[in-house]
Design a protein around this motif. Structure first.
Motif, mmCIF file in Angstrom:
data_model
loop_
_atom_site.group_PDB
_atom_site.id
_atom_site.type_symbol
_atom_site.label_atom_id
_atom_site.label_comp_id
_atom_site.label_asym_id
_atom_site.label_seq_id
_atom_site.Cartn_x
_atom_site.Cartn_y
_atom_site.Cartn_z
ATOM 1 N N VAL A 177 -3.699 8.146 -2.699
ATOM 2 C CA VAL A 177 -3.300 9.502 -3.073
ATOM 3 C C VAL A 177 -3.809 10.475 -2.010
ATOM 4 O O VAL A 177 -5.006 10.519 -1.722
ATOM 5 C CB VAL A 177 -3.864 9.891 -4.451
ATOM 6 N N ASN A 178 -2.894 11.225 -1.421
ATOM 7 C CA ASN A 178 -3.241 12.168 -0.359
ATOM 8 C C ASN A 178 -3.250 13.592 -0.903
ATOM 9 O O ASN A 178 -2.251 14.047 -1.468
ATOM 10 C CB ASN A 178 -2.223 12.057 0.783
ATOM 11 N N LEU A 179 -4.369 14.294 -0.733
ATOM 12 C CA LEU A 179 -4.511 15.659 -1.228
ATOM 13 C C LEU A 179 -5.009 16.565 -0.107
ATOM 14 O O LEU A 179 -5.820 16.142 0.718
ATOM 15 C CB LEU A 179 -5.510 15.708 -2.386
ATOM 16 N N PRO A 180 -4.556 17.818 -0.084
ATOM 17 C CA PRO A 180 -5.123 18.776 0.867
ATOM 18 C C PRO A 180 -6.481 19.244 0.346
ATOM 19 O O PRO A 180 -6.798 19.081 -0.836
ATOM 20 C CB PRO A 180 -4.104 19.908 0.865
ATOM 21 N N GLN A 181 -7.270 19.832 1.218
ATOM 22 C CA GLN A 181 -8.559 20.379 0.800
ATOM 23 C C GLN A 181 -8.322 21.755 0.182
ATOM 24 O O GLN A 181 -8.770 22.783 0.659
ATOM 25 C CB GLN A 181 -9.506 20.452 2.002
ATOM 26 N N ASN A 182 -7.614 21.701 -0.936
ATOM 27 C CA ASN A 182 -7.149 22.909 -1.621
ATOM 28 C C ASN A 182 -7.588 22.813 -3.081
ATOM 29 O O ASN A 182 -7.202 21.870 -3.786
ATOM 30 C CB ASN A 182 -5.623 22.993 -1.505
ATOM 31 N N ALA A 183 -8.359 23.774 -3.519
ATOM 32 C CA ALA A 183 -8.957 23.704 -4.849
ATOM 33 C C ALA A 183 -7.910 23.573 -5.945
ATOM 34 O O ALA A 183 -8.061 22.774 -6.877
ATOM 35 C CB ALA A 183 -9.835 24.930 -5.085
ATOM 36 N N TYR A 184 -6.835 24.353 -5.861
ATOM 37 C CA TYR A 184 -5.830 24.330 -6.921
ATOM 38 C C TYR A 184 -5.158 22.959 -7.016
ATOM 39 O O TYR A 184 -5.018 22.395 -8.118
ATOM 40 C CB TYR A 184 -4.779 25.405 -6.690
ATOM 41 N N VAL A 185 -4.736 22.407 -5.881
ATOM 42 C CA VAL A 185 -4.044 21.107 -5.877
ATOM 43 C C VAL A 185 -4.967 20.006 -6.384
ATOM 44 O O VAL A 185 -4.566 19.159 -7.192
ATOM 45 C CB VAL A 185 -3.535 20.770 -4.465
ATOM 46 N N ILE A 186 -6.205 20.019 -5.936
ATOM 47 C CA ILE A 186 -7.163 19.000 -6.370
ATOM 48 C C ILE A 186 -7.464 19.130 -7.855
ATOM 49 O O ILE A 186 -7.509 18.138 -8.592
ATOM 50 C CB ILE A 186 -8.452 19.098 -5.528
ATOM 51 N N ASP A 187 -7.653 20.367 -8.312
ATOM 52 C CA ASP A 187 -7.918 20.595 -9.739
ATOM 53 C C ASP A 187 -6.751 20.119 -10.592
ATOM 54 O O ASP A 187 -6.944 19.490 -11.644
ATOM 55 C CB ASP A 187 -8.178 22.081 -10.009
ATOM 56 N N GLN A 188 -5.525 20.403 -10.138
ATOM 57 C CA GLN A 188 -4.343 19.980 -10.887
ATOM 58 C C GLN A 188 -4.269 18.466 -10.999
ATOM 59 O O GLN A 188 -3.938 17.920 -12.059
ATOM 60 C CB GLN A 188 -3.074 20.499 -10.193
ATOM 61 N N ILE A 232 0.871 -1.178 0.000
ATOM 62 C CA ILE A 232 0.000 0.000 0.000
ATOM 63 C C ILE A 232 0.908 1.227 0.000
ATOM 64 O O ILE A 232 1.607 1.488 0.986
ATOM 65 C CB ILE A 232 -0.905 0.003 1.241
ATOM 66 N N ILE A 233 0.918 1.943 -1.099
ATOM 67 C CA ILE A 233 1.809 3.092 -1.239
ATOM 68 C C ILE A 233 1.039 4.366 -0.936
ATOM 69 O O ILE A 233 0.061 4.701 -1.606
ATOM 70 C CB ILE A 233 2.408 3.160 -2.662
ATOM 71 N N MET A 234 1.484 5.054 0.105
ATOM 72 C CA MET A 234 0.883 6.334 0.499
ATOM 73 C C MET A 234 1.673 7.435 -0.200
ATOM 74 O O MET A 234 2.872 7.591 0.026
ATOM 75 C CB MET A 234 0.936 6.488 2.011
ATOM 76 N N TRP A 235 0.986 8.236 -1.015
ATOM 77 C CA TRP A 235 1.701 9.169 -1.901
ATOM 78 C C TRP A 235 0.888 10.444 -2.095
ATOM 79 O O TRP A 235 -0.338 10.435 -2.011
ATOM 80 C CB TRP A 235 1.944 8.494 -3.247
ATOM 81 N N SER A 236 1.600 11.528 -2.369
ATOM 82 C CA SER A 236 0.952 12.802 -2.696
ATOM 83 C C SER A 236 1.691 13.461 -3.859
ATOM 84 O O SER A 236 2.920 13.348 -3.957
ATOM 85 C CB SER A 236 0.969 13.742 -1.490
#
Length: 270
Positions: free
Chosen positions: A153-164, A5-9
């Motif tokens: 895949v770990n993402l912040p609750q940030n519109a730009y990062v999620i959109d990208q 299980i690879i935890m990655w961002s």
């Protein structure tokens, strides 16, 4: 072989990848009777170890990556011996493989040794939880993403990062055709940028889950008391503030088990 299980961002320092890794691995170990290994890809001592250990780790030179490196080089590394070089977090459930204090001059050699260790470890453990370098500039990260049984895949609750990520701007080629799930870290359920809206606006097909923000978990992390925190919190009542956080972690683990085709285990030996 054990499931990797690879935890990655895709981004560095924003997505709470290490915190999510220890939360999921710890809760999984307490809920399921599988033998798991928790580690990272930095080789050197990292923040992951500090979440579990207070002060200087005893016997540092006799365990962890540094000891296993010597066995790899001498071609003596055996799968059944790896637990002897780890720290026990929960007996027969979760072992922590720590990094070393060594400064690596040859990064290529370091990456080859890490891959060898993880390959051998997969013959002993049921699951391997690996906190990987963010982005895709690191060759070990790319290899692990490609070889993973599941990528988280770990993402912040940030519109730009999620959109990208969902528009393909930071979506790695190694994830093409690969099973993965998405976590939104330190999730604020009152935000307009909710999981439901993310799914709708980006037409997300992969499972996507929130990991709720928890003050108690953050305090336990700062106090290096993660193992005790989950032992205390695993039976938290619905009215307790930590319950929602624990439930969000368990919801993710249920999906991980389904993706990996692992069966729920009933065991009360803790």
């Amino acid at each position: 072989m054990g499931k990797k299980i690879i935890m990655w961002s895709p981004v560095h320092g924003q997505s709470a990848t290490t915190s999510n890794t220890v939360a999921l691995a710890s809760m999984f170990a307490l809920d399921e009777h599988y033998h798991s290994l928790l580690t990272h890809t930095q080789l050197t001592f990292s923040t992951l170890e500090h979440l579990y250990t207070k002060g200087e780790r005893a016997g540092f030179d006799d365990g962890g990556m540094e000891a296993l490196e010597r066995l790899v080089k001498s071609k003596l590394l055996k799968a059944e011996a790896i637990p002897d070089y780890t720290d026990t977090i929960y007996k027969n459930r979760l072992d922590l493989l720590v990094g070393s204090k060594k400064e690596w001059e040859n990064q290529g050699e370091a990456e080859n040794i890490l891959r060898s260790i993880l390959h051998v470890a997969s013959h002993h453990y049921d699951t391997l939880w690996i906190d990987a370098h963010s982005g895709t500039f690191n060759s070990t990260t790319r290899a692990l993403l490609k070889d993973a049984d599941l990528v988280v895949v770990n993402l912040p609750q940030n519109a730009y990062v999620i959109d990208q990520f969902f528009s393909g701007g930071s979506f790695p080629a190694e994830l093409e055709g690969k099973p993965y799930i998405v976590l939104i870290s330190n999730y604020d359920d009152k935000s307009a940028y909710s999981v439901k809206n993310i799914k709708r606006s980006h037409k997300v097909k992969a499972p996507i889950y929130p990991i709720l923000y928890s003050t108690a978990f953050r305090d336990a992390s700062n106090q290096r008391g993660i193992s005790d925190f989950f032992l205390r919190s695993m039976r938290a009542k619905r009215a307790e503030p930590v319950h929602a956080f624990i439930q969000s972690v368990r919801d993710v683990n249920k999906t991980i088990m389904k993706q990996l085709k692992l069966n729920h285990t009933e065991d009360d030996d803790l």
